[in-house]
Structure formats: structure tokens, C-alpha cells
Scaffold this active site. Structure first.
Site, PDB file in Angstrom:
ATOM      1  N   ASP A   8      -9.870   3.545  23.306  1.00 17.46           N
ATOM      2  CA  ASP A   8     -10.356   2.200  23.619  1.00 17.46           C
ATOM      3  C   ASP A   8     -10.698   1.551  22.288  1.00 17.46           C
ATOM      4  OD1 ASP A   8     -11.729  -0.079  24.278  1.00 17.46           O
ATOM      5  OD2 ASP A   8     -13.321   0.918  25.407  1.00 17.46           O
ATOM      6  N   LYS A  69     -10.945  -7.321  16.311  1.00 22.61           N
ATOM      7  CA  LYS A  69     -10.097  -7.489  17.481  1.00 22.61           C
ATOM      8  C   LYS A  69      -9.889  -8.958  17.834  1.00 22.61           C
ATOM      9  CE  LYS A  69      -9.785  -5.541  22.149  1.00 22.61           C
ATOM     10  NZ  LYS A  69     -10.501  -4.644  23.066  1.00 22.61           N
ATOM     11  N   GLU A 168      -7.299  -2.917  29.761  1.00 18.20           N
ATOM     12  CA  GLU A 168      -8.618  -2.295  29.899  1.00 18.20           C
ATOM     13  C   GLU A 168      -9.129  -2.239  31.345  1.00 18.20           C
ATOM     14  OE1 GLU A 168     -10.523  -4.559  26.859  1.00 18.20           O
ATOM     15  OE2 GLU A 168      -9.409  -3.478  25.330  1.00 18.20           O
TER      16      GLU A 168
END
Lengths: 607, 236
Positions: A8, A69, A168
Site C-alpha cells: 500500500d 503521491k 485501494e
């Protein structure tokens, strides 16, 4: 076979998980911490990632970067307000590719993310005791093609073969499906550090079919922090007459403090923000949960629209949802939970740690790919419509949003002029009528066409979106039946050559990282040996000839000089020399201590 | 057009070069095979070319085929197997998306029957043409009067909202009529085996009726969409 890990790669924290038999497990470090802060720092020697880098946010704001990100797959024009307080300087490497300036280094977001990936890869390798080369990496469901491609590039640069990019919220649903045996229609509400996703899935007999997805890739905990921080900055200005907006250290200090206060207010009704100011004064402010809520309410409300849209796209009403699952650290906020409850008319669930559930799901998907779990299958969708530009700047949709992946569309193209040798196609992603309002993905040029009258060539272009949500384009000349050569120019992100070069550079980086580490170790060792030698010399001076003493002294000077340089090999060389030069002295010292030790002892007491 | 399935040339397995007997996997070496390119969306699911489809049955077939083709299960296979699984899976997903939606389904069927590649164009129903033109003028006028509240604006809005409802219900009528033809089509498909005289003419006229209804419905939808946007954007 080596383990395929699930990663992740989060805005705030990153995690790595693996499948331990039938259970997915998150890998912790030696101190038992599972989260690796997604923070990267550099000093003049080497790269620092994770917790240590996070600690440098305040001390070294100009060379420490967080929330990378948010920059993935974007151009400078895409990041405005949200990076207003970024302590590092952002520029553009080439149109559509941001680069972050940290000291003497200029790195693109995929390269920075690669450093985080390397860190978690190393953590997994230490834990598993074997090399890790393959991974499943998660991205927000609402990430577009460029953002997904950038994530894949990051994997390549980090030396990881990214077998699959998984969304996700769907990863979270896999974890719930496996561990909590959830079935039916499930809505996953995922509010993380930088992005918001809503996905609606139908889970039936091991098939996880995504019905629709929506979201906002500019909305997350960071935005709440920024809101709170701006409020504190204004208060400090009013109270102390200090404008700290341009002070990078203070900005980071305040950002971290308000973030902590925000977290505390998820469990408490009242907290206090305490920020020592450089002038010696201290800013103190009690903050009630209701105050925080009224400050950020409008931001949380931004999640309502996408939820309604996702329900509509799935042709469902809130009553059709069997369960709502919460993912992401920001869903700990009571305000968020209330909002979710209002949207779906039911209490949301969060039996699995919302920070870890995505990584766990990624490990489950990794196991599916490895052939371990065979009865589960994830059928995900593309979040955005894919289309091409038509005459007049219109968007002609080839693949509508929420199409199950993989999917493809074939389209015929021809020429407009006699003898035209190439055809250009511009591909976009988005929901608007005009291409100018959508996101440009890539330009494709089909070249080396046979010179023919206008309209004669027949080029069949096959647009495929693979299971990663990434576009692949192939073309065939229908007249000859031959594959048509295609040149791809991505509008955002790195070219294939860029990535290849970065992989090479990352080896050089790795080498310099290693050199830096060796240097530190060599210097430490040299310092130890010098300390010992100097003490021995003091004690043993009467035991040796002045000539020998001078020789040792010369070696000491030489080693000290080598220590000032940055060649670890040279330092080692002089350590060895000094070692040899002191053998005799050491022996004499041993003998004398033995004698001293023996002096007061009776023979019978000797061993 | 009869017995399409039988007329397919048997292809050879790309791997062991034996004749492929099974539909998607070689009987001998069990390698995945590309779906025959002649397969239409109905054939992909092993269904007759009917317009009435049991959605639960379709979903069951979709899941079953997904378990056979999905790239997840060919991750460790050769490049060739990966490519075939990707292509088969992509086509299956497109077929499912098309067939599960009755509007997309009938549009696809008409194209299939008529051999046309492109979408069916939207066309204004002749008896509504005048009304729609007038309506569009009203919409323009409404957009022109601006954001400030006025009697004229309120009146125009009232007219538009009433029209919106009218067009909406008209659209529903078209849709219902279209769906009511599904059964007729299916019956005819079943009877086709008998090859009665006059079937071809009936078939053509039925297809034409469905096509007209579909065009009209699509047209009204676009009009409604414009109205929705106009009313939303210029709402005080």
C-alpha cells in the site's frame, strides 16, 4: 518461488503485507511498527526514508518531502493550492512531469516513490529472509491512466516487477471478503491522506465485482490539515503579529502539530494545540471537536457527490447497500462517520484496522496471482471514460466509465489527404463533452502507411484497458493485415527511455548510498581504534622504544588525515596499517598487565 | 444465417496444432484458445439471439466464463496465453456490458442483423419535431434572460419543467413500446426454424420498428439532458 508482496503506497504512510498461509499479514519493523511514513529526506551523503525522514521534516524542511503521491502523474499546472505550503521547490522536468528539488538532487515523483518502495521492499526481504522482486501495488480507484503508469514506473525504478495495480477500496474489500466472509452489495468509503474513493461492489461466491467507482484525487487528510494550519497561522498573526507563511520550519512544525490535534479529536471532545514560537512565545489554543468539524465540514461534504454518483451509476439506492466499509485514516473522524451514515442510512463498519486493510487486500490479490487462492476473483472497473478527439474538439467515448476490466474497443481510422503517411490519434480520459475539459493521456502516431489516396487506408486501432487500468494500444493495417507501428507520446509522465535511465541511475544511487554507509562505518571504526591506540600508547610508553612510538604516531596522523576524506577504502587501509604497527605494543602491554595481575596473587590461586 | 456455429472452420491449437474441439480450451493440451472471431456477443455466452434475457442466468454465465479467462489466472503463463486471456476477457466484459442493458442489447442486435458497424443515429420522431424545436427556443430564451429573478424567467421555467415532464413520459412510452417488441422478436426467432413464407418481410419490418423507436428514444434523451443542464446551470 519467492513471495509476491502486497504494497500500500500511501500518501501519508506505506505498508507491506504478505500471505502467511491463508492469512494476510502486515510486516512490522524491529520495533513493531507497521507503518512506514511516506517521507523522503536527503543529506549530503544519502537518502533517508520513513520514520527517520519524518523526524527531519522540521529540522530539514528544504530537503525533506512528504505526500509525494499527490504529485504522481501530474504536471505543475495540476498542483496549485494543495502544494502551497510544500517546503521543497517544485519545477517541471519536461511539460507534464514535475520534479522535486531537494538540495543538489532533482527527482521526479516516480523516483521518490521508488525510494519508499525500496524501503518497504527491504523491510519485507529482511523479514522473509529472501529476495522480493514481485509485488502488487495499490492506487486510489479514481487514479487516471497517467497516475497508474507513474506508480508502475516507480516499481520498475525500485527493482520491483509490479504484477498488478489494484484499487485501494477493492483491495480493502478483498481483505474483508476473505477475513470477515462478507457477501452482498458493499460500499467501500476510502478517505486517506490525499485521496477519496468510493467503490460499490457485489460480492457473490468468491467473485468481487465492482459495479461502480467514483472519487476525488485531490481530497484527503492533508487538506483538512491545511485548513486547520491556515487557521492557526491567522491566529498566530493576530496574536503575535508574526507572519509565518514563508517560514518553512514553522510551517512544518505547525502542520505536524495540527495533524496530531486533529487525530486526538477523533477520540476526545477537547484538545489543546501548543506551538512554541521562535521568539520564545508559545501559542496555546484549546480546540473543541465541534470547532474542528465546522472548519472542515465543507471538505467532508465533498465526498457526498461522488457517493451519489457511484450509487446512480450502479443503478442502486442507499437501501440496496448491505454494508458500508470504512478505509483510510481519515475515516476515524466522527464527522466522517456521521456523513457516511447520512449518505447510506446505515452504520459503517471498520472491523479491520483502516490503516492496514488495503495492504492486507493487496497481499490477498498477490496470492491470487501466485495461484494460491483459486476461488476468489476481483473484477474491477475503469473509473473514467476513455475517448478520442473528434472534429471540432468533441470527445467521442470509446470505453465508458465503470466498464469491467480488462476491456477493449476497436475503431477504424483512415487518411484525409492523398499520400498521407501517418495518422495521429489523441486519447483522453474524463466525463466532459469537450476534450479540452478532459485529461489528455497520450498521442499515438501510426506511421509508415503506404502512400494511398485519401480515405483508402484502413487502420484498425485496438484500445485495451488491462486489468491494471492502464491503456494499451495496438493497430493493424486491414489492407495488408500487418501490425502497424505505433509511436506513443504520453502527455503526462515519463517515457520508457526515461524510466530505463532512472533504473540505471538508481543503481548508481544505490552504489553511492552503499559508499556513504561504508564511509560512516569506516570512520566509526577508525575513531575506535584511534581511541584505543592513544590510550595504549599512554600506558605502554615506558615499554617501547621511542623509535617505535614515533612510528605509531605517524600512522595515527595518517589515519586521522584519511578520516577527513570520504574514501572509505583509504580509511580501511590506514586502519590495517595502524593495526599492524601496534601489534608489538599490544603484546608488551599484555605481558605487563599479566605481570601486574600476578603480582598480588598466590600461586595456588592461579587457574 | 442459419446454423452459424456449424459453419465455423475448425481452428488449430496454437500450441499443439491439433484441431480445437472445445470452445475456449484445446481438448488435447488444455491451453486457452482465442474465441472464434465470428462469435457474436450472444454466442459468447452460449445464448440464442433473443432480446429477453434472464439477467441472473447471464450473470452466472459471466462469472463462470470470467473464472476461465481472467488474466489473474494466467499470470504465470506464457506471453501468448496472457495475450489470449486478455483479449478473451476484454471481449467477454464488453459482451456482458452490452447484453445486460436492454437498450444496448437491442441496439447491438439491430447492428448485428443489419450488418452495420456504427451506432444507430438519434432521430427526432416526426410527430414531435415541431414541439421540440419550439422547446429548444424556449430553452434558449430561458438561458438568455439571465440569472436574476423576474416574472418572465419564472414563467419560462414553469413551461420548461412541464415540457420536461412531458418529454420524459414520452420517452418512457417509446421505451415501453420497444420492450414490448422483444417478445415478438424472440417468438419469431424461435419460429424461424420453420422458414415460413413472408418471414423475411416481417423480420425486416420488426427490426425497422425497433430501430425507429430506439432512435426516437435516444433523441429524446439528448433533449432531456440539454434541458436538465440548462435548468440546473441557470437555476437562481
Amino acid at each position: 518461488m519467492s513471495t509476491i508482496v502486497g504494497i500500500d503506497l500511501g500518501t501519508t504512510n506505506s505498508l507491506v503485507a504478505y500471505m502467511d498461509g491463508k492469512e494476510p499479514k502486515v510486516i512490522a519493523d524491529r520495533e513493531g511498527r507497521t507503518l512506514v511514513p511516506s517521507v523522503i529526506s536527503v543529506d549530503d551523503q544519502s537518502w533517508i526514508v520513513g520514520e527517520q525522514a519524518r523526524q527531519r521534516l522540521i529540522t530539514h524542511p528544504k530537503t525533506t518531502v512528504y505526500s509525494v503521491k499527490r504529485l504522481m502523474g501530474k504536471g505543475l499546472a495540476d498542483v496549485g493550492e494543495e502544494c502551497k505550503y510544500f517546503p521543497v521547490f517544485l519545477s517541471e522536468k519536461q511539460p507534464g512531469v514535475i520534479q522535486v528539488e531537494m538540495g543538489k538532487y532533482r527527482l521526479t515523483p516516480p523516483e521518490l516513490s521508488a525510494l519508499i518502495l525500496k524501503e518497504v521492499k527491504q523491510r519485507a526481504e529482511e523479514f522473509l529472509g529472501s529476495a522480493v522482486t514481485q509485488a502488487v501495488v495499490t492506487v486510489p480507484a479514481y487514479f487516471n491512466d497517467s497516475q497508474r503508469q507513474a506508480t508502475k514506473d516507480a516499481g520498475r525504478i525500485a527493482g520491483l516487477d509490479v504484477l498488478r495495480i489494484v484499487n485501494e477500496p477493492t483491495a480493502a474489500c478483498l481483505a474483508y471478503g476473505l477475513q470477515k466472509k462478507k457477501q452482498g452489495v458493499i460500499a467501500v468509503y476510502d478517505l486517506g491522506g490525499g485521496t477519496f474513493d468510493i467503490s460499490i461492489l457485489k460480492v457473490k461466491e468468491g467473485i468481487f465485482e465492482v459495479l461502480s467507482t467514483n472519487g476525488n484525487t485531490h481530497l484527503g487528510g492533508d487538506d483538512l490539515d491545511q485548513r486547520l494550519m491556515e487557521w492557526v497561522l491567522r491566529e498566530i498573526e493576530q496574536e503575535f503579529g508574526l507572519d509565518l507563511q514563508k517560514n518553512a520550519e514553522s510551517i512544518q512544525q505547525i502542520r505536524l502539530e495540527v495533524e496530531k490535534a486533529k487525530r486526538r479529536l477523533s477520540g476526545e471532545d477537547l484538545t489543546e494545540i501548543v506551538i512554541p514560537i521562535k521568539t520564545g512565545a508559545v501559542y496555546r489554543r484549546p480546540l473543541k471537536r465541534v470547532e474542528l468539524e465546522s472548519l472542515v465540514n465543507d471538505l467532508i461534504d465533498l465526498t457526498i457527490g461522488p457517493c451519489r454518483q457511484a450509487l446512480g451509476d450502479a443503478h442502486l439506492s442507499p437501501q440496496d447497500i448491505d454494508e458500508v466499509v470504512l478505509v483510510g485514516g481519515s475515516t476515524r473522524m466522527p464527522l466522517v462517520r456521521r456523513t457516511v451514515q447520512e449518505i447510506f442510512h446505515q452504520e459503517p463498519h471498520c472491523e479491520i484496522n483502516p490503516d492496514e486493510v488495503v495492504a492486507l487486500g493487496a497481499a490477498v490479490q498477490a496470492d491470487i496471482l501466485a495461484g494460491g487462492i483459486q476461488n476468489m476473483l476481483l473484477l474491477d472497473v475503469t473509473p473514467l471514460s476513455l475517448g478520442i478527439e473528434t472534429m471540432g474538439g468533441g470527445m467521442s467515448v470509446l470505453i465508458p466509465r465503470n466498464s469491467t476490466l480488462p476491456t477493449n474497443a476497436k475503431e477504424l481510422f483512415t487518411t484525409f489527404a492523398d499520400g498521407q503517411r501517418s495518422v495521429d490519434i489523441h486519447v483522453y480520459q474524463g466525463e466532459r463533452e469537450l476534450v479540452k475539459d478532459n485529461r489528455s493521456l497520450s498521442k499515438f502516431q501510426f506511421r509508415d502507411l503506404d502512400p494511398l489516396p485519401a480515405g483508402m487506408p484502413r487502420i484498425e486501432v485496438n484500445f485495451t484497458i488491462d486489468a491494471n487500468g492502464i491503456l494499451q494500444v495496438g493497430a493493424k493495417d486491414l489492407r495488408s493485415g500487418k501490425e502497424q507501428s505505433v509511436e506513443v507520446k504520453p502527455s503526462y509522465g515519463l517515457s520508457d527511455e526515461d524510466v530505463t535511465r532512472m533504473i540505471e541511475e538508481s543503481f548508481t544511487f544505490a552504489k553511492s548510498d552503499m559508499d556513504a554507509r561504508s564511509l560512516i562505518e569506516a570512520r566509526n571504526e577508525a575513531a575506535t581504534i584511534l581511541r584505543h591506540t592513544e590510550r595504549a600508547l599512554k600506558q605502554g610508553e615506558p615499554l617501547i622504544e621511542p623509535e617505535e612510538r614515533n612510528r605509531i604516531q605517524e600512522q595515527i596522523t595518517a589515519l586521522k588525515k584519511a578520516m577527513e576524506g570520504d574514501n572509505h577504502r583509504l580509511i580501511r587501509e590506514w586502519i590495517d596499517q595502524l593495526d599492524k604497527a601496534t601489534i608489538h605494543l599490544a603484546e608488551r602491554l599484555m605481558d605487563s598487565t599479566l605481570q601486574i595481575g600476578l603480582k598480588d596473587k598466590k600461586l595456588s590461586e592461579l587457574p | 444465417m442459419l446454423g452459424e456455429k456449424d459453419s465455423f472452420a475448425k481452428s488449430l491449437c496454437w500450441n499443439c496444432h491439433s484441431e480445437v474441439g472445445g470452445e475456449y480450451f484445446c481438448d488435447r493440451c488444455i491451453k486457452i484458445q482465442p474465441a472464434p472471431s465470428q462469435f457474436d456477443y450472444f454466442q459468447r455466452f452460449g445464448l440464442p439471439r433473443h432480446l429477453t434475457i434472464d439477467l441472473q442466468d447471464l450473470e452466472r454465465r459471466f462469472h463462470e466464463l470470467s473464472r476461465k479467462f481472467h488474466p489473474d489466472f494466467f499470470q504465470r503463463g506464457s506471453d501468448q496465453e496472457k495475450a489470449i486471456s486478455l483479449e478473451n476477457s476484454a471481449l467477454l466484459n464488453t459482451a456482458y456490458r452490452t447484453l445486460r442493458d436492454p437498450i444496448l442489447r437491442v441496439g447491438y442486435l439491430i447492428c448485428l442483423e443489419e450488418g452495420a458497424v456504427k451506432d444507430i443515429p438519434a432521430k427526432a420522431p416526426p410527430d414531435l419535431l415541431e414541439e421540440i424545436l419550439e422547446l429548444q427556443e424556449t430553452l434558449e430564451e430561458y438561458k438568455q434572460v439571465g440569472e436574476t429573478a423576474s416574472k418572465k424567467r419564472t414563467d419560462l421555467r414553469k413551461v420548461l419543467l412541464a415540457e420536461q415532464e412531458r418529454i420524459g413520459s414520452k420517452e418512457m412510452v417509446f421505451e415501453k413500446e420497444l420492450f414490448s417488441l422483444f417478445e415478438e422478436w424472440d417468438r419469431m426467432q424461435d419460429q424461424r426454424l420453420l422458414e415460413k413464407d413472408g418471414q423475411q418481410a416481417h423480420r425486416r419490418s420488426l427490426l425497422q420498428r425497433m430501430k425507429d423507436l430506439l432512435s426516437a428514444r435516444t433523441y429524446l434523451r439528448t433533449v432531456l439532458q440539454d434541458m436538465n443542464e440548462g435548468l440546473r446551470e441557470h437555476h437562481p
